[in-house]
Enzyme design. Structure first.
Site, PDB file in Angstrom:
ATOM      1  N   LYS A 150     -31.695 -33.685  -8.377  1.00  0.00           N
ATOM      2  CA  LYS A 150     -32.101 -33.481  -9.765  1.00  0.00           C
ATOM      3  C   LYS A 150     -31.231 -34.332 -10.683  1.00  0.00           C
ATOM      4  O   LYS A 150     -30.089 -34.595 -10.303  1.00  0.00           O
ATOM      5  CB  LYS A 150     -32.017 -32.023 -10.200  1.00  0.00           C
ATOM      6  CG  LYS A 150     -30.787 -31.224  -9.782  1.00  0.00           C
ATOM      7  CD  LYS A 150     -29.412 -31.633 -10.180  1.00  0.00           C
ATOM      8  CE  LYS A 150     -29.022 -31.763 -11.604  1.00  0.00           C
ATOM      9  NZ  LYS A 150     -27.580 -32.121 -11.756  1.00  0.00           N
ATOM     10  N   TYR A 234     -30.737 -27.052 -15.508  1.00  0.00           N
ATOM     11  CA  TYR A 234     -30.662 -25.718 -14.886  1.00  0.00           C
ATOM     12  C   TYR A 234     -31.150 -24.638 -15.849  1.00  0.00           C
ATOM     13  O   TYR A 234     -31.682 -23.611 -15.414  1.00  0.00           O
ATOM     14  CB  TYR A 234     -29.228 -25.410 -14.434  1.00  0.00           C
ATOM     15  CG  TYR A 234     -28.830 -26.198 -13.219  1.00  0.00           C
ATOM     16  CD1 TYR A 234     -29.374 -25.901 -11.975  1.00  0.00           C
ATOM     17  CD2 TYR A 234     -27.927 -27.248 -13.309  1.00  0.00           C
ATOM     18  CE1 TYR A 234     -29.034 -26.634 -10.852  1.00  0.00           C
ATOM     19  CE2 TYR A 234     -27.579 -27.987 -12.190  1.00  0.00           C
ATOM     20  CZ  TYR A 234     -28.136 -27.672 -10.969  1.00  0.00           C
ATOM     21  OH  TYR A 234     -27.797 -28.410  -9.854  1.00  0.00           O
TER      22      TYR A 234
HETATM   23  P1  NAD Z   1     -20.921 -39.125  -7.689  1.00  0.00           P
HETATM   24  O1  NAD Z   1     -20.533 -40.020  -8.808  1.00  0.00           O
HETATM   25  O2  NAD Z   1     -19.852 -38.285  -7.085  1.00  0.00           O
HETATM   26  O3  NAD Z   1     -21.589 -39.966  -6.517  1.00  0.00           O
HETATM   27  C1  NAD Z   1     -22.504 -40.998  -6.770  1.00  0.00           C
HETATM   28  C2  NAD Z   1     -22.597 -41.891  -5.547  1.00  0.00           C
HETATM   29  O4  NAD Z   1     -23.499 -42.950  -5.846  1.00  0.00           O
HETATM   30  C3  NAD Z   1     -21.262 -42.513  -5.155  1.00  0.00           C
HETATM   31  O5  NAD Z   1     -21.122 -42.493  -3.769  1.00  0.00           O
HETATM   32  C4  NAD Z   1     -21.396 -43.955  -5.631  1.00  0.00           C
HETATM   33  O6  NAD Z   1     -20.647 -44.854  -4.848  1.00  0.00           O
HETATM   34  C5  NAD Z   1     -22.883 -44.187  -5.461  1.00  0.00           C
HETATM   35  N1  NAD Z   1     -23.387 -45.266  -6.304  1.00  0.00           N
HETATM   36  C6  NAD Z   1     -24.193 -46.247  -5.888  1.00  0.00           C
HETATM   37  N2  NAD Z   1     -24.475 -47.088  -6.890  1.00  0.00           N
HETATM   38  C7  NAD Z   1     -23.813 -46.656  -7.957  1.00  0.00           C
HETATM   39  C8  NAD Z   1     -23.688 -47.108  -9.302  1.00  0.00           C
HETATM   40  N3  NAD Z   1     -24.351 -48.198  -9.737  1.00  0.00           N
HETATM   41  N4  NAD Z   1     -22.914 -46.413 -10.137  1.00  0.00           N
HETATM   42  C9  NAD Z   1     -22.280 -45.290  -9.743  1.00  0.00           C
HETATM   43  N5  NAD Z   1     -22.354 -44.801  -8.482  1.00  0.00           N
HETATM   44  C10 NAD Z   1     -23.103 -45.488  -7.591  1.00  0.00           C
HETATM   45  O7  NAD Z   1     -22.128 -38.237  -8.205  1.00  0.00           O
HETATM   46  P2  NAD Z   1     -22.637 -36.859  -7.598  1.00  0.00           P
HETATM   47  O8  NAD Z   1     -22.012 -35.747  -8.358  1.00  0.00           O
HETATM   48  O9  NAD Z   1     -22.537 -36.855  -6.150  1.00  0.00           O
HETATM   49  O10 NAD Z   1     -24.182 -36.891  -8.088  1.00  0.00           O
HETATM   50  C11 NAD Z   1     -25.171 -37.626  -7.396  1.00  0.00           C
HETATM   51  C12 NAD Z   1     -26.550 -37.047  -7.697  1.00  0.00           C
HETATM   52  O11 NAD Z   1     -26.586 -35.699  -7.223  1.00  0.00           O
HETATM   53  C13 NAD Z   1     -26.904 -36.961  -9.174  1.00  0.00           C
HETATM   54  O12 NAD Z   1     -28.278 -37.216  -9.355  1.00  0.00           O
HETATM   55  C14 NAD Z   1     -26.608 -35.529  -9.566  1.00  0.00           C
HETATM   56  O13 NAD Z   1     -27.405 -35.052 -10.621  1.00  0.00           O
HETATM   57  C15 NAD Z   1     -26.930 -34.804  -8.267  1.00  0.00           C
HETATM   58  N6  NAD Z   1     -26.145 -33.577  -8.109  1.00  0.00           N
HETATM   59  C16 NAD Z   1     -26.811 -32.421  -7.833  1.00  0.00           C
HETATM   60  C17 NAD Z   1     -26.113 -31.245  -7.687  1.00  0.00           C
HETATM   61  C18 NAD Z   1     -26.838 -29.978  -7.345  1.00  0.00           C
HETATM   62  O14 NAD Z   1     -26.226 -28.917  -7.434  1.00  0.00           O
HETATM   63  N7  NAD Z   1     -28.097 -30.045  -6.950  1.00  0.00           N
HETATM   64  C19 NAD Z   1     -24.730 -31.242  -7.841  1.00  0.00           C
HETATM   65  C20 NAD Z   1     -24.084 -32.434  -8.100  1.00  0.00           C
HETATM   66  C21 NAD Z   1     -24.790 -33.612  -8.243  1.00  0.00           C
END
Ligand code: NAD
Length: 381
Positions: A150, A234
């Site tokens: 999401k 949410y």
């Molecule tokens: P994060 O920043 O920790 O991870 C992002 C990942 O994408 C990293 O591994 C990064 O290296 C990679 N990436 C690739 N290209 C990139 C770019 N151009 N810029 C930045 N990062 C890049 O983020 P996250 O918290 O893991 O979130 C990722 C996704 O998951 C988002 O869409 C977020 O909304 C979703 N999410 C959902 C939940 C849930 O409870 N369902 C919780 C957290 C995150």
């Protein structure tokens, strides 16, 4: 009324919780317009498949590292089989930690060759929001089923393209809406649908956090917006599954920016109000500078609420009659197992791409209402 669903639902509740109040065990479950209540029960009653489906995580950031990969050690119907990462260091660590063969490790350039890998059944897109559409479409074209995090994407058009790509490839698509598998959130839907406290008149939903600076979530191009896209979603979800209906109109207002450095590109906070058929309303708030975590329903003869409501664990529930006492589950494991079941049984997920599209339409309407100061009708959901 689905009588088969009643007994399986009871079994599910009993399985989840030995200490739940007896009132929760004596009701029958009406069919929800959004299918919310039945999402978890089907996970609980289907047969073990012969083999666990292989999931490849795309993007090894915080959510993949701290939640999804550990959850995949607890799943019954799927397992962590592959990874897609731009970072060779991470690839080495993950290969060692999770025993992933080199042939199941991809980068963003060679990702499309995943089509030739029978170990991977499902691709799980866990990238910044603006990358969801591209990787979902590439995964579908590679013949893989897809779970996408999401918010589904940063525009309605992207969501529509993602749904079409999966449909054209005859692949299933679902969104990472883990709370549809979480007992306290399920209870909000049930208490409302059963009218335990009468008809729900007002819902209050708040989700906010104090965000660190210099992260992609503050970059409009990568995130598509601010806290509304990330955590306000949410509230949109919670309100709809609690009400058991989609909103019909929205008004909204952006909050003041007190930190121009962090919030150069996206909103700092936002409040909005939904109207529902029959006159019920929902007051919602999201922020990237204030911690908030509430889902509350006020009904004719009482109230029920979760606070905190949307976390991975430690959700607390209360009603005007006392505290809720439900079991804690691994939400991500249940969500992924449910999707694996859907793939095995060739049936649509309870949290399908269409739900992600609906929500992105709503988020877009909230931004429009805030920008114009006018009420926006939600006639297109
Ligand atoms: P994060 O920043 O920790 O991870 C992002 C990942 O994408 C990293 O591994 C990064 O290296 C990679 N990436 C690739 N290209 C990139 C770019 N151009 N810029 C930045 N990062 C890049 O983020 P996250 O918290 O893991 O979130 C990722 C996704 O998951 C988002 O869409 C977020 O909304 C979703 N999410 C959902 C939940 C849930 O409870 N369902 C919780 C957290 C995150």
């Amino acid at each position: 009324m689905n009588f088969a669903g009643i007994s399986t639902r009871r079994k599910f509740i009993q399985r989840l919780s030995g200490s739940i109040g007896s009132s929760f065990l004596t009701f029958s479950i009406p069919a929800f317009s959004n299918g919310f209540a039945f999402a978890a029960e089907e996970t609980a009653v289907t047969q073990e498949p012969a083999r666990k489906l292989g999931i490849a995580l795309v993007g090894l950031g915080k959510y993949s590292t701290e939640q999804l990969a550990p959850a995949l050690q607890e799943t019954q119907r799927c397992k962590l089989a592959g990874i897609v990462t731009g970072s060779p260091d991470k690839a080495e660590k993950w290969k060692d930690k999770y025993n992933i063969p080199a042939k199941n490790v991809y980068n963003y350039q060679n990702f499309d060759s995943i089509k030739d890998n029978p170990d991977i059944d499902i691709v799980y897109v866990v990238l910044p929001n603006s990358m969801h559409a591209e990787y979902t479409i590439r995964a579908a074209k590679a013949g893989k089923h897809v779970i996408c995090e999401k918010p589904m994407a940063v525009s309605v058009k992207e969501c529509e393209d993602m749904i079409k790509a999966c449909k054209d490839a005859n692949r299933l698509l679902s969104i990472g809406y883990r709370l549809h598998f979480e007992p306290y959130n399920l209870s909000m839907a049930e208490l409302s649908a059963r009218k335990t406290y009468g008809a729900v008149k007002v819902i209050t939903a708040k989700d906010g956090m104090d965000i660190e600076p210099n992260v992609w979530r503050l970059n409009k191009k990568l995130a598509g917006g601010g806290p509304l896209m990330d955590v306000g979603i949410y509230c949109v979800q919670g309100v709809i599954y609690t009400m058991g209906a989609n909103p019909i109109a929205v008004t909204a207002k952006e909050g003041p920016k007190t930190d121009m450095k962090r919030f150069k590109e996206v909103e700092q906070s936002l409040t909005w109000q939904f109207e529902f058929p029959g006159g019920a309303i929902a007051n919602c708030e999201t922020s990237y500078s204030q911690e908030m975590n509430l889902l509350r329903a006020d009904a004719d003869r009482g109230w029920f609420q979760l606070e905190p409501a949307y976390g991975y664990k430690d959700i607390k529930g209360e009603t005007s009659q006392g505290k809720m006492n439900l079991a804690e589950v691994n939400q991500q494991a249940m969500q992924m197992d449910d999707f694996a079941n859907c793939v095995l049984q060739k049936k649509k997920s309870k949290v399908p791409g269409e739900m992600g599209l609906r929500d992105v339409k709503i988020l877009t309407a909230i931004y429009e209402a805030a920008r114009t100061g006018k009420k926006v009708q939600l006639t297109n959901l």
